[in-house]
Write a protein that holds these residues in place. Structure first.
Motif, PDB file in Angstrom:
ATOM      1  N   GLY A  10       0.802  -1.222   0.000  1.00  0.00           N
ATOM      2  CA  GLY A  10       0.000   0.000   0.000  1.00  0.00           C
ATOM      3  C   GLY A  10       0.829   1.263   0.000  1.00  0.00           C
ATOM      4  O   GLY A  10       0.304   2.373   0.152  1.00  0.00           O
ATOM      5  N   ALA A  11       2.148   1.121  -0.171  1.00  0.00           N
ATOM      6  CA  ALA A  11       3.047   2.281  -0.194  1.00  0.00           C
ATOM      7  C   ALA A  11       4.294   1.917  -0.990  1.00  0.00           C
ATOM      8  O   ALA A  11       4.665   0.750  -1.087  1.00  0.00           O
ATOM      9  CB  ALA A  11       3.436   2.702   1.221  1.00  0.00           C
ATOM     10  N   THR A  12       4.946   2.936  -1.559  1.00  0.00           N
ATOM     11  CA  THR A  12       6.188   2.696  -2.293  1.00  0.00           C
ATOM     12  C   THR A  12       7.342   2.550  -1.311  1.00  0.00           C
ATOM     13  O   THR A  12       7.239   2.928  -0.134  1.00  0.00           O
ATOM     14  CB  THR A  12       6.493   3.857  -3.248  1.00  0.00           C
ATOM     15  OG1 THR A  12       6.792   5.033  -2.458  1.00  0.00           O
ATOM     16  CG2 THR A  12       5.317   4.152  -4.161  1.00  0.00           C
ATOM     17  N   TYR A  13       8.475   2.048  -1.805  1.00  0.00           N
ATOM     18  CA  TYR A  13       9.639   1.926  -0.937  1.00  0.00           C
ATOM     19  C   TYR A  13      10.172   3.299  -0.529  1.00  0.00           C
ATOM     20  O   TYR A  13      10.681   3.468   0.589  1.00  0.00           O
ATOM     21  CB  TYR A  13      10.732   1.085  -1.600  1.00  0.00           C
ATOM     22  CG  TYR A  13      10.477  -0.400  -1.455  1.00  0.00           C
ATOM     23  CD1 TYR A  13      10.627  -1.030  -0.225  1.00  0.00           C
ATOM     24  CD2 TYR A  13      10.055  -1.165  -2.538  1.00  0.00           C
ATOM     25  CE1 TYR A  13      10.368  -2.380  -0.074  1.00  0.00           C
ATOM     26  CE2 TYR A  13       9.801  -2.522  -2.396  1.00  0.00           C
ATOM     27  CZ  TYR A  13       9.955  -3.129  -1.166  1.00  0.00           C
ATOM     28  OH  TYR A  13       9.696  -4.462  -1.008  1.00  0.00           O
ATOM     29  N   ASP A  14      10.072   4.275  -1.408  1.00  0.00           N
ATOM     30  CA  ASP A  14      10.488   5.630  -1.040  1.00  0.00           C
ATOM     31  C   ASP A  14       9.648   6.143   0.127  1.00  0.00           C
ATOM     32  O   ASP A  14      10.170   6.765   1.066  1.00  0.00           O
ATOM     33  CB  ASP A  14      10.354   6.574  -2.238  1.00  0.00           C
ATOM     34  CG  ASP A  14      11.465   6.378  -3.264  1.00  0.00           C
ATOM     35  OD1 ASP A  14      12.496   5.781  -2.911  1.00  0.00           O
ATOM     36  OD2 ASP A  14      11.286   6.819  -4.416  1.00  0.00           O
ATOM     37  N   GLU A  15       8.345   5.883   0.072  1.00  0.00           N
ATOM     38  CA  GLU A  15       7.466   6.308   1.164  1.00  0.00           C
ATOM     39  C   GLU A  15       7.792   5.559   2.453  1.00  0.00           C
ATOM     40  O   GLU A  15       7.813   6.148   3.539  1.00  0.00           O
ATOM     41  CB  GLU A  15       6.005   6.069   0.769  1.00  0.00           C
ATOM     42  CG  GLU A  15       5.487   7.019  -0.301  1.00  0.00           C
ATOM     43  CD  GLU A  15       4.064   6.715  -0.719  1.00  0.00           C
ATOM     44  OE1 GLU A  15       3.295   7.659  -0.971  1.00  0.00           O
ATOM     45  OE2 GLU A  15       3.706   5.517  -0.797  1.00  0.00           O
ATOM     46  N   LEU A  16       8.058   4.278   2.338  1.00  0.00           N
ATOM     47  CA  LEU A  16       8.371   3.469   3.518  1.00  0.00           C
ATOM     48  C   LEU A  16       9.693   3.884   4.144  1.00  0.00           C
ATOM     49  O   LEU A  16       9.835   3.895   5.373  1.00  0.00           O
ATOM     50  CB  LEU A  16       8.403   1.987   3.148  1.00  0.00           C
ATOM     51  CG  LEU A  16       7.063   1.378   2.722  1.00  0.00           C
ATOM     52  CD1 LEU A  16       7.264  -0.030   2.193  1.00  0.00           C
ATOM     53  CD2 LEU A  16       6.068   1.373   3.879  1.00  0.00           C
ATOM     54  N   GLU A  17      10.675   4.231   3.299  1.00  0.00           N
ATOM     55  CA  GLU A  17      11.948   4.736   3.817  1.00  0.00           C
ATOM     56  C   GLU A  17      11.729   6.015   4.609  1.00  0.00           C
ATOM     57  O   GLU A  17      12.295   6.196   5.695  1.00  0.00           O
ATOM     58  CB  GLU A  17      12.918   5.019   2.664  1.00  0.00           C
ATOM     59  CG  GLU A  17      13.541   3.779   2.072  1.00  0.00           C
ATOM     60  CD  GLU A  17      14.586   4.109   1.025  1.00  0.00           C
ATOM     61  OE1 GLU A  17      15.172   5.221   1.107  1.00  0.00           O
ATOM     62  OE2 GLU A  17      14.827   3.280   0.134  1.00  0.00           O
ATOM     63  N   TRP A  18      10.910   6.887   4.062  1.00  0.00           N
ATOM     64  CA  TRP A  18      10.590   8.141   4.754  1.00  0.00           C
ATOM     65  C   TRP A  18       9.965   7.850   6.113  1.00  0.00           C
ATOM     66  O   TRP A  18      10.374   8.416   7.143  1.00  0.00           O
ATOM     67  CB  TRP A  18       9.621   8.977   3.904  1.00  0.00           C
ATOM     68  CG  TRP A  18       9.014  10.115   4.648  1.00  0.00           C
ATOM     69  CD1 TRP A  18       9.540  11.354   4.850  1.00  0.00           C
ATOM     70  CD2 TRP A  18       7.740  10.110   5.345  1.00  0.00           C
ATOM     71  NE1 TRP A  18       8.690  12.120   5.620  1.00  0.00           N
ATOM     72  CE2 TRP A  18       7.590  11.381   5.936  1.00  0.00           C
ATOM     73  CE3 TRP A  18       6.742   9.158   5.503  1.00  0.00           C
ATOM     74  CZ2 TRP A  18       6.464  11.718   6.683  1.00  0.00           C
ATOM     75  CZ3 TRP A  18       5.622   9.490   6.255  1.00  0.00           C
ATOM     76  CH2 TRP A  18       5.486  10.766   6.831  1.00  0.00           C
ATOM     77  N   ALA A  19       8.997   6.926   6.144  1.00  0.00           N
ATOM     78  CA  ALA A  19       8.312   6.587   7.396  1.00  0.00           C
ATOM     79  C   ALA A  19       9.272   5.952   8.393  1.00  0.00           C
ATOM     80  O   ALA A  19       9.212   6.232   9.602  1.00  0.00           O
ATOM     81  CB  ALA A  19       7.139   5.651   7.111  1.00  0.00           C
ATOM     82  N   MET A  20      10.186   5.111   7.896  1.00  0.00           N
ATOM     83  CA  MET A  20      11.140   4.452   8.782  1.00  0.00           C
ATOM     84  C   MET A  20      12.059   5.478   9.443  1.00  0.00           C
ATOM     85  O   MET A  20      12.343   5.405  10.642  1.00  0.00           O
ATOM     86  CB  MET A  20      11.972   3.443   7.981  1.00  0.00           C
ATOM     87  CG  MET A  20      12.849   2.534   8.828  1.00  0.00           C
ATOM     88  SD  MET A  20      13.619   1.232   7.822  1.00  0.00           S
ATOM     89  CE  MET A  20      14.425   0.270   9.099  1.00  0.00           C
ATOM     90  N   ILE A  21      12.502   6.451   8.667  1.00  0.00           N
ATOM     91  CA  ILE A  21      13.366   7.514   9.194  1.00  0.00           C
ATOM     92  C   ILE A  21      12.606   8.354  10.228  1.00  0.00           C
ATOM     93  O   ILE A  21      13.125   8.673  11.304  1.00  0.00           O
ATOM     94  CB  ILE A  21      13.885   8.403   8.059  1.00  0.00           C
ATOM     95  CG1 ILE A  21      14.862   7.613   7.178  1.00  0.00           C
ATOM     96  CG2 ILE A  21      14.560   9.656   8.602  1.00  0.00           C
ATOM     97  CD1 ILE A  21      15.230   8.296   5.885  1.00  0.00           C
TER      98      ILE A  21
END
Length: 262
Positions: A205-216
């Protein structure tokens, strides 16, 4: 990121680990995706024997083609690279016929998808045991420690993880420096466990770029309430996946028996 230095660091780490472990080289599954392409290239650069294994199970043709092309390119560059194809489709079908299941069970598709990954893990360890190789993992930091997007004792069952400290975007950066083919770099990431071309983004439900942002942001101590709109939605997706899959990221729970009971 200093990509060339990172590549050298990982290659030396792989070589040192294998040498100290008195192992002969590496074995890994080649899926046609970016992560296995990068890891196989890194293993090949060690100069140690590197066995690339194709393990199709009702695989989408485009994934098979990318995997075959990547292996061919690697073999042209590195004399230490060999490959083998093990079609596990019939094994998978026999397994399905041997176990009871109810077609209307909503968990059936995911359970069978995880079964595919575990059949592949078993195959890799067959070759590892046969040749004295280490099974090289292909998980990146977002998958392994962020959303837990891997199969426990499937693609998560490995001996060492060369790129697990790299974000997905950093894996792409290394891929360009390792001359990974554009058809792999430009392909939508997919786990290939469902026999179709559904992407990771469609599943998560999200791109890896979005997930990286959320992880940070999560590492910075942020919460969903600090955001709105799409950012809030993505952060919630990340946290939900992370919490649900935390059992994959921590050691197996051990029931410790009090001394006075022994």
């Amino acid at each position: 990121m200093e990509s060339e230095k990172v590549i050298d660091h990982i290659v030396n780490w792989l070589k040192d680990y294998a040498t100290n472990s008195k192992m002969n080289g590496f074995v890994l599954g080649i899926s046609g995706g970016i992560d296995s392409a990068v890891v196989s290239a890194l293993c090949a650069k060690t100069g140690l024997r590197t066995l690339c294994v194709e393990m199709p199970i009702h695989q989408h043709p485009s994934q098979v083609t990318r995997a075959e092309n990547h292996i061919l390119n690697l073999k042209k560059k590195f004399a230490n690279v060999t490959d083998i194809r093990v079609d596990l489709t019939q094994v998978f079908e026999q397994f399905k016929g041997a176990v009871p299941h109810v077609e209307v069970n909503p968990a059936l598709d995911l359970s069978l998808a995880n079964t595919r990954a575990r059949l592949r893990m078993t195959t890799l360890y067959y070759f590892a045991g046969l040749h004295g190789y280490l099974v090289a993992g292909t998980g990146n930091k977002v998958e392994d420690f962020g959303v837990g997007f891997f199969t426990k004792y499937g693609d998560g069952g490995v001996d060492l993880s060369p790129i697990a400290d790299l974000m997905k975007s950093e894996v792409y950066e290394l891929a360009r420096h390792l001359d990974v083919a554009d058809e792999i770099i430009n392909a939508a990431p997919t786990d290939g466990l469902f026999g179709d071309s559904r992407s990771d983004e469609e599943q998560i439900g999200a791109t890896y770029d979005e997930l990286e942002w959320a992880m940070i942001k999560e590492e910075e101590g942020k919460s969903a309430e600090d955001f709105s709109g799409r950012q809030k939605e993505v952060f919630k997706i990340y946290k939900s996946r992370h919490n649900a899959n935390k059992h994959k990221m921590v050691p197996i729970p051990v029931c410790e028996i009090p001394v006075h009971l022994k």
